[in-house]
Design an enzyme around this catalytic site. Structure first.
Site, PDB file in Angstrom:
ATOM      1  CG  HIS A  87      95.173  46.830 -67.940  1.00  0.00           C
ATOM      2  ND1 HIS A  87      94.372  46.985 -68.876  1.00  0.00           N
ATOM      3  CD2 HIS A  87      95.011  47.727 -66.690  1.00  0.00           C
ATOM      4  CE1 HIS A  87      93.383  48.155 -68.461  1.00  0.00           C
ATOM      5  NE2 HIS A  87      93.966  48.624 -67.447  1.00  0.00           N
ATOM      6  CG  HIS A 111      96.065  53.288 -65.264  1.00  0.00           C
ATOM      7  ND1 HIS A 111      96.818  52.544 -66.091  1.00  0.00           N
ATOM      8  CD2 HIS A 111      94.857  52.572 -64.968  1.00  0.00           C
ATOM      9  CE1 HIS A 111      96.123  51.492 -66.475  1.00  0.00           C
ATOM     10  NE2 HIS A 111      94.930  51.358 -65.959  1.00  0.00           N
ATOM     11  CD  GLU A 115      90.815  50.950 -59.269  1.00  0.00           C
ATOM     12  OE1 GLU A 115      90.389  49.984 -59.673  1.00  0.00           O
ATOM     13  OE2 GLU A 115      91.222  51.985 -59.853  1.00  0.00           O
ATOM     14  CG  ASP A 116      93.796  47.161 -58.975  1.00  0.00           C
ATOM     15  OD1 ASP A 116      92.873  47.392 -58.227  1.00  0.00           O
ATOM     16  OD2 ASP A 116      93.949  47.084 -60.251  1.00  0.00           O
ATOM     17  CG  ASP A 176      91.723  51.586 -67.749  1.00  0.00           C
ATOM     18  OD1 ASP A 176      92.393  50.600 -67.336  1.00  0.00           O
ATOM     19  OD2 ASP A 176      90.328  51.885 -67.434  1.00  0.00           O
TER      20      ASP A 176
END
Length: 722
Positions: A87, A111, A115-116, A176
């Site tokens: 991704h 990016h 967050e993940d 994105d």
């Protein structure tokens, strides 16, 4: 980002519409880090696309970013079943193909790490610097565990605020979302629809406003396929049926190439197919489609002057459709777009639309702000400061974005912000109006003078009383057109405020939020119409000065005065003499007073600031001291007499409504004069008898609240020394 990482043990469902070979990338990604002396194979395609736009780019930082992203996402899978690293790789490739510079690509690879994964912003800052850290933070979603249902709107608010400082944040977000939309088929239908609607309402308008047409058009088609599958399939079938070697545009394109070659103009002539949504719009507009409606001709040249040379040749050698001509080179769109648009009639009467632009214009038309490279590489602080409302003064902070950031500060409630953001972005065309001080205001099409007032003055616009548009007096509800010159008129009374009716004429969120806020804070003071205001701003044109000599003579006549110290409640210095209150300024408590002896020995008492008093002093009349007998003012049952001037916009029943307001305030009309209307403005002069001077402020407020009245003031007629 919105495509969540799935548990590796979850069932695999595959989607067969990738732009890059995700399986190959997945195999490469799972091999882990490579040696330090070569670029990982997985980002070879990114490097190739990047070097096409930036041949001298240093790829070292991209290698380091990929290694961190791959190692931190290792073991995570997308819901499509592919390794998650595919991704950020796909998002980075999208941006590389648009020409994004190295810093943007670095942040794009990283990016989703904060967050993940376990990677922190501090680690990103330490390894890649403040710029990359800022971009990564800007696109990192807020946690639902902390924000609940407000997580999505507050994430977009955070992202927009970050975009206000660096437009590259939104570039990464758009890329994105595009990749997530390409692979959205693995989601449940209801989740597909929800994501598609947010994309339609927020992301696509943002892509349009930032000029990133390459992303916008594909996002539109993907949303179209999800939300309107039957119409999408019908449009797809129409496009497939129109394809073929004998397409009408091919013939016209050959003719255009020959014409420009014969004229000695070096140009590249291409056929640019319309995307699905564009074809759908043309079909809805025209009904049956023509063969030339499935595409447009694109003529690319080197210099701006060549664009007009091409236009001249086309309009000379073909029959032009004049109504289709638009010059976006001389007047670029607010999203940086520049091009000449025209249409010509080809063989057999076929009409072809033609776009004419330079190669540089074409790059900007496709990539928008992404084509700017690194807009922050130069020191903007050293550049001359320009008016922030100028849409093209700073392409990295366009006027629409500045306005959005301004109003979002007032929309503290997430639901209000989310609803207002969608409504604001739905206004897809903008106009520019000029201020009388030389500045400009960028407003959405359909904006009124109310919107212009709040755009220029902020909360000071609460006291707006009207405007002049192109030199003519206009109401606040007047809708503005592109190129209008507007001068806003404000009241001196800062306590006055807007009317609920203003909400009917406000298009901009800033105006609507400000008006709604004032009305909520002042539930008992809202005025009934947009024009119920007080005296004009001293910086602008105010009400016309009363200068009629005949009116001045009437003002000092015996019919307009009353005599006797007791009757007036005024004490004058010197011998006992009759006292008259001057009709030119009709003083009432607690006005400061001055008197003058006139013929017959009487003393005429004026307000100290009365122009007639100044005139008598100039001709040598000695003033006589005068004051009210007590704070209560006149003591007799006669009350007090006052002359008021009401300025208003003309309308039916205005005189009747003013008379009713005066009667309701228990004032008697001694005399009234209504002048003929001038420039839609009417001037009323009333001499009124009040039971008590204390009721004067309430009376003036009641008159101001009459629909159409924008100023009520005490009379200041010049008077003779008489």
């Amino acid at each position: 980002m919105s495509a969540e990482a799935a548990d590796p043990g979850a069932p695999l469902r595959r989607r067969s519409r990738p732009r890059i070979d995700l399986r190959r990338l997945g195999r490469v990604a799972l091999l882990g880090p490579v040696s330090r002396d070569r670029l990982p194979d997985a980002i070879g395609h990114v490097a190739e696309a990047h070097r096409a736009h930036h041949p001298d780019a240093d790829l070292t930082i991209l290698r380091r970013a990929y290694v961190l992203a791959e190692s931190s996402h290792r073991g995570q899978m997308r819901k499509s079943g592919e390794p998650y690293i595919t991704h950020p790789l796909a998002v980075t490739l999208i941006l590389a193909e648009l020409g994004a510079e190295t810093t943007t690509l670095t942040a794009s690879l990283l990016h989703d790490t904060v967050e993940d994964t376990e990677v922190t912003l501090d680690q990103v800052r330490e390894q890649f610097g403040d710029e990359v850290c800022y971009l990564v933070d800007g696109v990192t979603k807020l946690e639902k565990v902390d924000y609940g249902a407000a997580a999505e709107p507050e994430t977009f608010r955070k992202m927009l605020v970050a975009t206000g400082n660096d437009v590259r944040v939104m570039s990464i977000k758009l890329a994105d979302r595009l990749h997530n939309m390409r692979t959205l088929g693995v989601m449940r239908p209801e989740k597909q629809a929800r994501i598609a609607k947010v994309t339609r309402d927020v992301l696509i308008p943002l892509a349009e406003r930032l000029g990133v047409q390459a992303l916008k058009t594909e996002l539109e088609d993907l949303v179209f396929a999800i939300l309107h599958p039957e119409e999408y399939e019908h449009t797809r079938a129409l496009i497939a049926a129109a394809a073929g070697p004998d397409a009408p545009l091919d013939t016209i394109a050959d003719n255009v190439r020959g014409t420009l070659r014969d004229a000695g103009i070096s140009a590249e002539v291409l056929i640019r197919p319309r995307h699905f949504v564009s074809v759908h719009r043309v079909r809805r507009k025209r009904g049956e489609l023509r063969g030339t409606d499935f595409g447009r001709l694109l003529v690319l040249v080197t210099e701006d002057a060549d664009c007009y040379a091409v236009l001249g040749e086309l309009h000379t050698c073909f029959t032009p459709v004049i109504s289709e001509f638009k010059d976006f080179i001389a007047a670029p769109k607010f999203n940086l777009y520049q091009s000449l648009h025209t249409a010509v009639v080809g063989p057999g009467g076929a009409v072809a639309e033609v776009l004419i632009r330079t190669h540089r214009m074409h790059k900007v038309a496709e990539a928008g702000v992404v084509a700017l490279g690194n807009p922050y590489a130069q020191d903007h602080a050293a550049a001359p400061q320009t008016e922030p409302s100028d849409e093209r003064a700073d392409p990295t902070r366009p006027g629409w974005l500045s306005r959005l950031l301004d109003w979002q500060e007032s929309a503290t409630d997430p639901d209000t912000f989310w609803t207002t953001l969608r409504a604001d972005l739905a206004q897809d065309r903008e106009i520019t109006v000029f201020r009388t001080d030389g500045g400009t205001l960028g407003l959405p099409a359909g904006a009124s003078c109310v919107d212009a007032a709040y755009a220029q003055y902020g909360d000071r616009a609460h006291t707006s009383i009207g405007a002049r548009v192109n030199g003519r007096l206009a109401t606040l509800s007047t809708v503005l057109s592109d190129g209008d010159t507007v001068q806003l008129l404000l009241a001196q009374d800062t306590a006055s405020g807007p009317s609920p009716d203003w909400l009917d004429h406000a298009r901009t969120p800033a105006a609507r939020i400000a008006i709604t806020g004032w009305l909520t804070d002042h539930p008992d003071e809202a005025k009934p119409t947009p024009s119920t205001m007080t005296s004009a701003d001293p910086g602008g044109p105010g009400p016309a000065e009363p200068a009629a000599p005949e009116r001045a003579a009437q003002a000092t006549s015996p019919a307009r005065t009353r005599s006797g110290p007791r009757a007036t409640g005024v004490v004058v210095d010197g011998p006992d003499a009759p006292v008259r209150l001057a009709g030119c300024c009709t003083p009432v408590p607690p006005d400061e007073l001055t008197g003058f002896v006139v013929r017959g020995g009487a003393v005429t008492v004026h307000r100290r600031e009365c122009p007639a008093a100044a005139a008598m002093q100039e001709i040598g009349r000695a003033p006589v001291g005068a004051r009210w007998a007590d704070a209560g003012g006149p003591e007799s049952d006669a009350g007090c007499r006052v002359t008021l001037v009401a300025e208003s916009f003309g309308r039916p029943r205005l005189l009747a409504d003013l008379t009713e307001a005066i009667a309701t305030a228990e004032a008697a009309i001694v005399s009234a004069t209504v002048e003929p209307p001038s420039e839609q403005r009417v001037r009323h002069t009333y001499t009124l008898q009040l039971p008590d001077a204390a009721g004067l402020p309430a009376l003036m407020r009641a008159m101001r609240e009459v629909a159409g009245v924008y100023d009520v003031s005490r009379a200041q007629h010049p008077a003779s020394a008489g």
